[in-house]
Design a protein around this motif. Structure first.
Motif, PDB file in Angstrom:
ATOM      1  N   LEU A  46     -15.783  36.224 -40.925  1.00  0.00           N
ATOM      2  CA  LEU A  46     -15.659  34.879 -41.472  1.00  0.00           C
ATOM      3  C   LEU A  46     -16.193  34.818 -42.896  1.00  0.00           C
ATOM      4  CD1 LEU A  46     -14.905  31.929 -40.651  1.00  0.00           C
ATOM      5  CD2 LEU A  46     -17.320  31.630 -40.072  1.00  0.00           C
ATOM      6  N   HIS A  47     -15.450  34.137 -43.744  1.00  0.00           N
ATOM      7  CA  HIS A  47     -15.882  33.909 -45.128  1.00  0.00           C
ATOM      8  C   HIS A  47     -16.225  32.429 -45.283  1.00  0.00           C
ATOM      9  CE1 HIS A  47     -16.255  34.124 -49.386  1.00  0.00           C
ATOM     10  NE2 HIS A  47     -15.082  33.625 -49.683  1.00  0.00           N
ATOM     11  N   VAL A  48     -17.456  32.138 -45.733  1.00  0.00           N
ATOM     12  CA  VAL A  48     -17.915  30.768 -45.965  1.00  0.00           C
ATOM     13  C   VAL A  48     -18.095  30.610 -47.468  1.00  0.00           C
ATOM     14  CG1 VAL A  48     -19.690  29.051 -45.473  1.00  0.00           C
ATOM     15  CG2 VAL A  48     -19.103  30.770 -43.737  1.00  0.00           C
ATOM     16  N   MET A  49     -17.378  29.651 -48.046  1.00  0.00           N
ATOM     17  CA  MET A  49     -17.405  29.491 -49.495  1.00  0.00           C
ATOM     18  C   MET A  49     -17.536  28.031 -49.892  1.00  0.00           C
ATOM     19  SD  MET A  49     -13.370  30.004 -50.449  1.00  0.00           S
ATOM     20  CE  MET A  49     -13.587  29.376 -52.099  1.00  0.00           C
ATOM     21  N   VAL A  53     -11.870  39.816 -48.696  1.00  0.00           N
ATOM     22  CA  VAL A  53     -11.501  38.569 -48.013  1.00  0.00           C
ATOM     23  C   VAL A  53     -10.242  38.760 -47.178  1.00  0.00           C
ATOM     24  CG1 VAL A  53     -10.835  36.149 -48.336  1.00  0.00           C
ATOM     25  CG2 VAL A  53     -12.668  37.133 -49.719  1.00  0.00           C
ATOM     26  N   ASP A  54      -9.346  39.619 -47.625  1.00  0.00           N
ATOM     27  CA  ASP A  54      -8.132  39.879 -46.845  1.00  0.00           C
ATOM     28  C   ASP A  54      -8.450  40.430 -45.457  1.00  0.00           C
ATOM     29  OD1 ASP A  54      -6.494  38.912 -48.824  1.00  0.00           O
ATOM     30  OD2 ASP A  54      -5.912  40.895 -49.584  1.00  0.00           O
ATOM     31  N   GLU A  55      -9.640  40.972 -45.272  1.00  0.00           N
ATOM     32  CA  GLU A  55     -10.042  41.497 -43.966  1.00  0.00           C
ATOM     33  C   GLU A  55     -10.719  40.450 -43.087  1.00  0.00           C
ATOM     34  OE1 GLU A  55     -11.188  45.415 -43.564  1.00  0.00           O
ATOM     35  OE2 GLU A  55     -10.533  46.013 -45.570  1.00  0.00           O
ATOM     36  N   CYS A  56     -10.861  39.236 -43.610  1.00  0.00           N
ATOM     37  CA  CYS A  56     -11.444  38.135 -42.842  1.00  0.00           C
ATOM     38  C   CYS A  56     -10.415  37.571 -41.863  1.00  0.00           C
ATOM     39  CB  CYS A  56     -11.888  37.008 -43.771  1.00  0.00           C
ATOM     40  SG  CYS A  56     -13.291  37.405 -44.793  1.00  0.00           S
ATOM     41  N   ASP A  57     -10.934  36.946 -40.817  1.00  0.00           N
ATOM     42  CA  ASP A  57     -10.083  36.257 -39.859  1.00  0.00           C
ATOM     43  C   ASP A  57      -9.866  34.801 -40.257  1.00  0.00           C
ATOM     44  OD1 ASP A  57      -9.914  38.483 -37.990  1.00  0.00           O
ATOM     45  OD2 ASP A  57     -12.043  38.084 -37.601  1.00  0.00           O
ATOM     46  N   ALA A  58     -10.828  34.223 -40.964  1.00  0.00           N
ATOM     47  CA  ALA A  58     -10.755  32.801 -41.302  1.00  0.00           C
ATOM     48  C   ALA A  58     -11.717  32.512 -42.452  1.00  0.00           C
ATOM     49  CB  ALA A  58     -11.108  31.948 -40.090  1.00  0.00           C
ATOM     50  N   ILE A  59     -11.529  31.330 -43.054  1.00  0.00           N
ATOM     51  CA  ILE A  59     -12.361  30.888 -44.176  1.00  0.00           C
ATOM     52  C   ILE A  59     -12.861  29.474 -43.884  1.00  0.00           C
ATOM     53  CG2 ILE A  59     -12.398  30.303 -46.641  1.00  0.00           C
ATOM     54  CD1 ILE A  59     -10.117  32.362 -47.018  1.00  0.00           C
ATOM     55  N   HIS A 106     -26.321  33.171 -34.830  1.00  0.00           N
ATOM     56  CA  HIS A 106     -25.765  32.769 -33.532  1.00  0.00           C
ATOM     57  C   HIS A 106     -24.974  33.907 -32.890  1.00  0.00           C
ATOM     58  CE1 HIS A 106     -24.283  29.967 -30.491  1.00  0.00           C
ATOM     59  NE2 HIS A 106     -23.116  30.573 -30.643  1.00  0.00           N
ATOM     60  N   TRP A 107     -24.189  34.594 -33.706  1.00  0.00           N
ATOM     61  CA  TRP A 107     -23.357  35.692 -33.193  1.00  0.00           C
ATOM     62  C   TRP A 107     -24.081  37.035 -33.162  1.00  0.00           C
ATOM     63  CZ3 TRP A 107     -18.832  34.223 -36.902  1.00  0.00           C
ATOM     64  CH2 TRP A 107     -18.045  33.224 -36.313  1.00  0.00           C
ATOM     65  N   SER A 108     -25.272  37.117 -33.746  1.00  0.00           N
ATOM     66  CA  SER A 108     -25.994  38.383 -33.893  1.00  0.00           C
ATOM     67  C   SER A 108     -25.141  39.418 -34.630  1.00  0.00           C
ATOM     68  CB  SER A 108     -26.434  38.926 -32.531  1.00  0.00           C
ATOM     69  OG  SER A 108     -27.339  38.041 -31.918  1.00  0.00           O
ATOM     70  N   VAL A 109     -24.631  39.006 -35.781  1.00  0.00           N
ATOM     71  CA  VAL A 109     -23.822  39.880 -36.637  1.00  0.00           C
ATOM     72  C   VAL A 109     -24.411  39.864 -38.042  1.00  0.00           C
ATOM     73  CG1 VAL A 109     -21.742  39.468 -35.252  1.00  0.00           C
ATOM     74  CG2 VAL A 109     -22.148  38.084 -37.319  1.00  0.00           C
ATOM     75  N   PRO A 110     -24.022  40.802 -38.890  1.00  0.00           N
ATOM     76  CA  PRO A 110     -24.540  40.822 -40.261  1.00  0.00           C
ATOM     77  C   PRO A 110     -24.082  39.619 -41.078  1.00  0.00           C
ATOM     78  CG  PRO A 110     -23.498  42.921 -39.713  1.00  0.00           C
ATOM     79  CD  PRO A 110     -23.176  41.965 -38.606  1.00  0.00           C
ATOM     80  N   PRO A 162     -16.407  47.399 -42.460  1.00  0.00           N
ATOM     81  CA  PRO A 162     -15.787  48.045 -41.299  1.00  0.00           C
ATOM     82  C   PRO A 162     -16.245  47.507 -39.931  1.00  0.00           C
ATOM     83  CG  PRO A 162     -16.620  49.684 -42.844  1.00  0.00           C
ATOM     84  CD  PRO A 162     -17.152  48.356 -43.279  1.00  0.00           C
ATOM     85  N   ARG A 163     -17.282  46.719 -39.894  1.00  0.00           N
ATOM     86  CA  ARG A 163     -17.795  46.208 -38.617  1.00  0.00           C
ATOM     87  C   ARG A 163     -16.815  45.242 -37.967  1.00  0.00           C
ATOM     88  NH1 ARG A 163     -23.857  46.265 -38.280  1.00  0.00           N
ATOM     89  NH2 ARG A 163     -24.521  47.634 -39.952  1.00  0.00           N
ATOM     90  N   GLU A 164     -16.974  45.078 -36.681  1.00  0.00           N
ATOM     91  CA  GLU A 164     -16.095  44.206 -35.893  1.00  0.00           C
ATOM     92  C   GLU A 164     -16.213  42.735 -36.308  1.00  0.00           C
ATOM     93  OE1 GLU A 164     -16.060  42.343 -31.423  1.00  0.00           O
ATOM     94  OE2 GLU A 164     -17.162  44.192 -31.775  1.00  0.00           O
ATOM     95  N   ALA A 165     -17.430  42.306 -36.617  1.00  0.00           N
ATOM     96  CA  ALA A 165     -17.665  40.900 -36.950  1.00  0.00           C
ATOM     97  C   ALA A 165     -18.773  40.811 -37.989  1.00  0.00           C
ATOM     98  CB  ALA A 165     -18.032  40.110 -35.702  1.00  0.00           C
ATOM     99  N   TRP A 166     -18.668  39.816 -38.859  1.00  0.00           N
ATOM    100  CA  TRP A 166     -19.667  39.541 -39.890  1.00  0.00           C
ATOM    101  C   TRP A 166     -19.367  38.192 -40.511  1.00  0.00           C
ATOM    102  CZ3 TRP A 166     -16.326  39.299 -43.959  1.00  0.00           C
ATOM    103  CH2 TRP A 166     -15.293  40.234 -44.049  1.00  0.00           C
ATOM    104  N   VAL A 167     -20.341  37.694 -41.281  1.00  0.00           N
ATOM    105  CA  VAL A 167     -20.170  36.445 -42.004  1.00  0.00           C
ATOM    106  C   VAL A 167     -20.529  36.711 -43.462  1.00  0.00           C
ATOM    107  CG1 VAL A 167     -20.779  34.010 -42.157  1.00  0.00           C
ATOM    108  CG2 VAL A 167     -20.816  35.147 -39.930  1.00  0.00           C
TER     109      VAL A 167
END
Length: 178
Positions: free
Chosen positions: A6-9, A83-89, A26-30, A65-70
Motif C-alpha cells: 500500500l502507498h499512502v500519499m 509504486v507500480d508494485e503497489c496494490d492500492a493507493i 496493524h499488519w505487522s509489515v514493514p 520484494p516482500r509480500e506486504a508493506w506500507v
C-alpha cells in the motif's frame, strides 16, 4: 487479516506517515517512508538528495520484494517503478491551515536539543504552503492529482482530519482484492 502493498500519499503534514505506521503496525509489515530513500542521511537532515537510481535500488533491496508493506510519502517524478508494485493507493488531504499547524507543532519537537536553522525552516514552510496553489512549481495537489489519474491502482481518498484509528479502520475496510 488482509495485508497488501500500500502507498499512502498526500501533502506534508496531512498524516501520511502516521497512517502508514498505524497500518504497518496493524499488519505487522514493514513501513517505509519515501524521504528515507530520497535523502541521504545528514545532520542537519534533508540537504543532500540521493541519486534516483540509488533510491530505487535501495528500496528494492530493503522492502519491495516482500509480500506486504506500507510506503508513505510522495513518489511523484521518481518512484513510479516502485509504486507500480503497489496494490492500492490512499490519498490524504487536509485543510491547509490545519496542515501548517501540524507542521509547526511537529517542528517544535524536532528542534528540541538541536541547532535550529530558521532560514531552512522558513524555506520548508514556503514550500509546504505552495502545495494548494495550482501555480506552484513544487510538490502540489495539482501534481498529485495528475499523477494519480495516470495510475492503474484503486485509490481511496480520505480527509486527514479524522483520527489515526478512524483512518486506519477506513483503509482496512476498503482494501481491495488483489
Amino acid at each position: 487479516m488482509r495485508r497488501c502493498r500500500l502507498h499512502v500519499m498526500g501533502a506534508s503534514g496531512s498524516g501520511t506517515t502516521t497512517l502508514a505506521r498505524a497500518l504497518a503496525d496493524h499488519w505487522s509489515v514493514p513501513h517505509a517512508d519515501a524521504d528515507d530513500y530520497f535523502w541521504v542521511p545528514t545532520d542537519p537532515p534533508y540537504v543532500e538528495r540521493r541519486p534516483e537510481s540509488d533510491r530505487l535500488a535501495l528500496m528494492r533491496e530493503v522492502f519491495v520484494p516482500r509480500e506486504a508493506w506500507v510506503l508513505s510519502g510522495s513518489m511523484v517524478d521518481w518512484g513510479d517503478a516502485v509504486v507500480d508494485e503497489c496494490d492500492a493507493i490512499v490519498f490524504l488531504t487536509l485543510d491547509p491551515q490545519e496542515r501548517l499547524r501540524r507542521l509547526e507543532a511537529r517542528e517544535v519537537h524536532r528542534r528540541a536539543g538541536r541547532g535550529f536553522d530558521s532560514t531552512a525552516w522558513e524555506g520548508f514552510l514556503d514550500w509546504a504552503r505552495g502545495y494548494d496553489d495550482p501555480a506552484f512549481d513544487g510538490r502540489s495537489r495539482l501534481a498529485h492529482e495528475k499523477w494519480l489519474a495516470e495510475r492503474h491502482h484503486p485509490v481511496l481518498r480520505l480527509d486527514g482530519a479524522a483520527s489515526r484509528e478512524e483512518l486506519r479502520d477506513r483503509v482496512l475496510d476498503w482494501i481491495p482484492d488483489h
